[in-house]
Design a protein around this motif. Structure first.
Motif, short mmCIF file in Angstrom:
data_model
loop_
_atom_site.label_atom_id
_atom_site.label_comp_id
_atom_site.label_asym_id
_atom_site.label_seq_id
_atom_site.Cartn_x
_atom_site.Cartn_y
_atom_site.Cartn_z
N GLU A 1 0.83 -1.21 0.00
CA GLU A 1 0.00 0.00 0.00
C GLU A 1 0.87 1.26 0.00
O GLU A 1 0.60 2.22 -0.73
N LEU A 2 1.91 1.26 0.81
CA LEU A 2 2.80 2.42 0.90
C LEU A 2 3.56 2.64 -0.41
O LEU A 2 3.80 3.78 -0.82
N ALA A 3 3.91 1.55 -1.09
CA ALA A 3 4.57 1.66 -2.40
C ALA A 3 3.61 2.27 -3.42
O ALA A 3 4.02 3.10 -4.24
N GLU A 4 2.34 1.89 -3.37
CA GLU A 4 1.34 2.46 -4.28
C GLU A 4 1.16 3.95 -4.02
O GLU A 4 1.00 4.73 -4.95
N ILE A 5 1.21 4.34 -2.74
CA ILE A 5 1.08 5.76 -2.40
C ILE A 5 2.18 6.57 -3.07
O ILE A 5 1.91 7.63 -3.66
N LYS A 6 3.42 6.07 -3.04
CA LYS A 6 4.53 6.79 -3.66
C LYS A 6 4.31 6.97 -5.16
O LYS A 6 4.61 8.02 -5.71
N ILE A 7 3.78 5.95 -5.81
CA ILE A 7 3.53 6.03 -7.26
C ILE A 7 2.43 7.06 -7.54
O ILE A 7 2.57 7.90 -8.44
N ILE A 8 1.36 7.02 -6.76
CA ILE A 8 0.25 7.96 -6.97
C ILE A 8 0.71 9.38 -6.70
O ILE A 8 0.36 10.31 -7.44
N GLU A 9 1.52 9.57 -5.65
CA GLU A 9 1.97 10.91 -5.30
C GLU A 9 2.88 11.53 -6.36
O GLU A 9 3.05 12.74 -6.38
N ASP A 10 3.44 10.71 -7.26
CA ASP A 10 4.24 11.26 -8.37
C ASP A 10 3.41 12.21 -9.23
O ASP A 10 3.96 13.08 -9.90
N PHE A 11 2.10 12.02 -9.23
CA PHE A 11 1.22 12.81 -10.10
C PHE A 11 0.52 13.94 -9.36
O PHE A 11 -0.19 14.74 -9.97
N LEU A 12 0.71 14.00 -8.06
CA LEU A 12 0.10 15.08 -7.27
C LEU A 12 1.09 16.23 -7.15
O LEU A 12 2.29 16.01 -7.09
N PRO A 13 0.57 17.46 -7.10
CA PRO A 13 1.48 18.58 -6.89
C PRO A 13 2.10 18.50 -5.50
O PRO A 13 1.59 17.80 -4.63
N LYS A 14 3.18 19.25 -5.30
CA LYS A 14 3.87 19.26 -4.01
C LYS A 14 2.90 19.68 -2.91
O LYS A 14 2.18 20.66 -3.05
N GLN A 15 2.89 18.92 -1.82
CA GLN A 15 2.01 19.23 -0.70
C GLN A 15 2.53 20.46 0.05
O GLN A 15 3.73 20.65 0.19
N LEU A 16 1.59 21.28 0.52
CA LEU A 16 1.97 22.46 1.29
C LEU A 16 2.44 22.03 2.68
O LEU A 16 1.92 21.07 3.25
N SER A 17 3.39 22.77 3.22
CA SER A 17 3.84 22.51 4.59
C SER A 17 2.76 22.99 5.55
O SER A 17 1.81 23.67 5.16
N ALA A 18 2.91 22.68 6.83
CA ALA A 18 1.94 23.11 7.84
C ALA A 18 1.84 24.63 7.89
O ALA A 18 0.74 25.19 7.98
N ASP A 19 2.99 25.31 7.81
CA ASP A 19 2.99 26.78 7.83
C ASP A 19 2.32 27.36 6.59
O ASP A 19 1.54 28.31 6.68
N GLU A 20 2.63 26.78 5.43
CA GLU A 20 2.03 27.26 4.17
C GLU A 20 0.52 27.03 4.20
O GLU A 20 -0.25 27.87 3.73
N THR A 21 0.08 25.89 4.76
CA THR A 21 -1.34 25.60 4.85
C THR A 21 -2.04 26.62 5.76
O THR A 21 -3.10 27.14 5.41
N ALA A 22 -1.43 26.92 6.90
CA ALA A 22 -2.00 27.91 7.82
C ALA A 22 -2.13 29.27 7.15
O ALA A 22 -3.16 29.95 7.28
N GLU A 23 -1.11 29.66 6.40
CA GLU A 23 -1.15 30.94 5.68
C GLU A 23 -2.25 30.94 4.63
O GLU A 23 -2.97 31.94 4.45
N ALA A 24 -2.40 29.82 3.91
CA ALA A 24 -3.44 29.71 2.88
C ALA A 24 -4.82 29.81 3.51
O ALA A 24 -5.72 30.45 2.96
N VAL A 25 -5.01 29.19 4.68
CA VAL A 25 -6.29 29.24 5.38
C VAL A 25 -6.59 30.68 5.80
O VAL A 25 -7.70 31.19 5.60
N LYS A 26 -5.59 31.36 6.37
CA LYS A 26 -5.78 32.76 6.78
C LYS A 26 -6.15 33.64 5.59
O LYS A 26 -7.04 34.49 5.69
N ALA A 27 -5.47 33.42 4.47
CA ALA A 27 -5.74 34.20 3.27
C ALA A 27 -7.16 33.94 2.75
O ALA A 27 -7.86 34.87 2.33
#
Length: 152
Positions: free
Chosen positions: A84-110
């Motif tokens: 399952e974890l190996a499949e996650i890595k393959i799927i994540e190749d197609f997802l954009p870079k995840q925001l960090s916790a700080d970036e997420t908090a800033e996006a929520v505030k905005a």
């Protein structure tokens, strides 16, 4: 290049390389996208899933695999959890870079500032704004409580 083409190209590359694990995961992705296309055709939309919908499908697949891996680990089925974890890595190749916790908090505030949210009643507007701009880049299951805290 849109997501569908990237997935199709990766599928061809995996076939050529005889990478069976990657190939099987890519086929699962394609099947999920085709299921969504069929559902949309039933609703009268012949264009198929948009890039945002494909991102949502991929995000859902990652979430499902995290849950499965956790269940397998609790059941002492480590080889299945690793798959399952190996499949996650393959799927994540197609997802954009995840925001960090700080970036997420800033996006929520905005987003709260942009929609003029003042109370918990405005949570739907804030979540809609975030989903429109950050689909596939943040875990909305974790963002919901964060929005509640900031509005509450």
């Amino acid at each position: 290049m849109d997501l569908r083409h990237r997935i199709a190209d990766a599928l061809k590359d995996a076939m050529r390389a005889k990478d069976t694990e990657r190939l099987s995961t890519l086929r699962l992705i394609n099947a999920a996208i085709k299921d969504r296309d069929i559902a949309l055709r039933g609703d009268g939309n012949d264009d198929g899933a948009t890039n945002d919908e494909v991102l949502a499908i991929l995000g859902k697949m990652v979430k499902q695999r995290h849950e499965s891996a956790k269940a397998y680990e609790e059941g002492a089925r480590l080889e299945l959890a690793e798959k399952e974890l190996a499949e996650i890595k393959i799927i994540e190749d197609f997802l954009p870079k995840q925001l960090s916790a700080d970036e997420t908090a800033e996006a929520v505030k905005a987003a709260i500032a942009k929609v003029g949210a003042e109370s918990i009643r405005d949570m739907g507007k804030v979540m809609g704004e975030l989903k429109a701009n950050y689909m596939g880049r943040m875990d909305f299951g974790k963002v919901g409580p964060m929005v509640k805290d900031m509005l509450g």
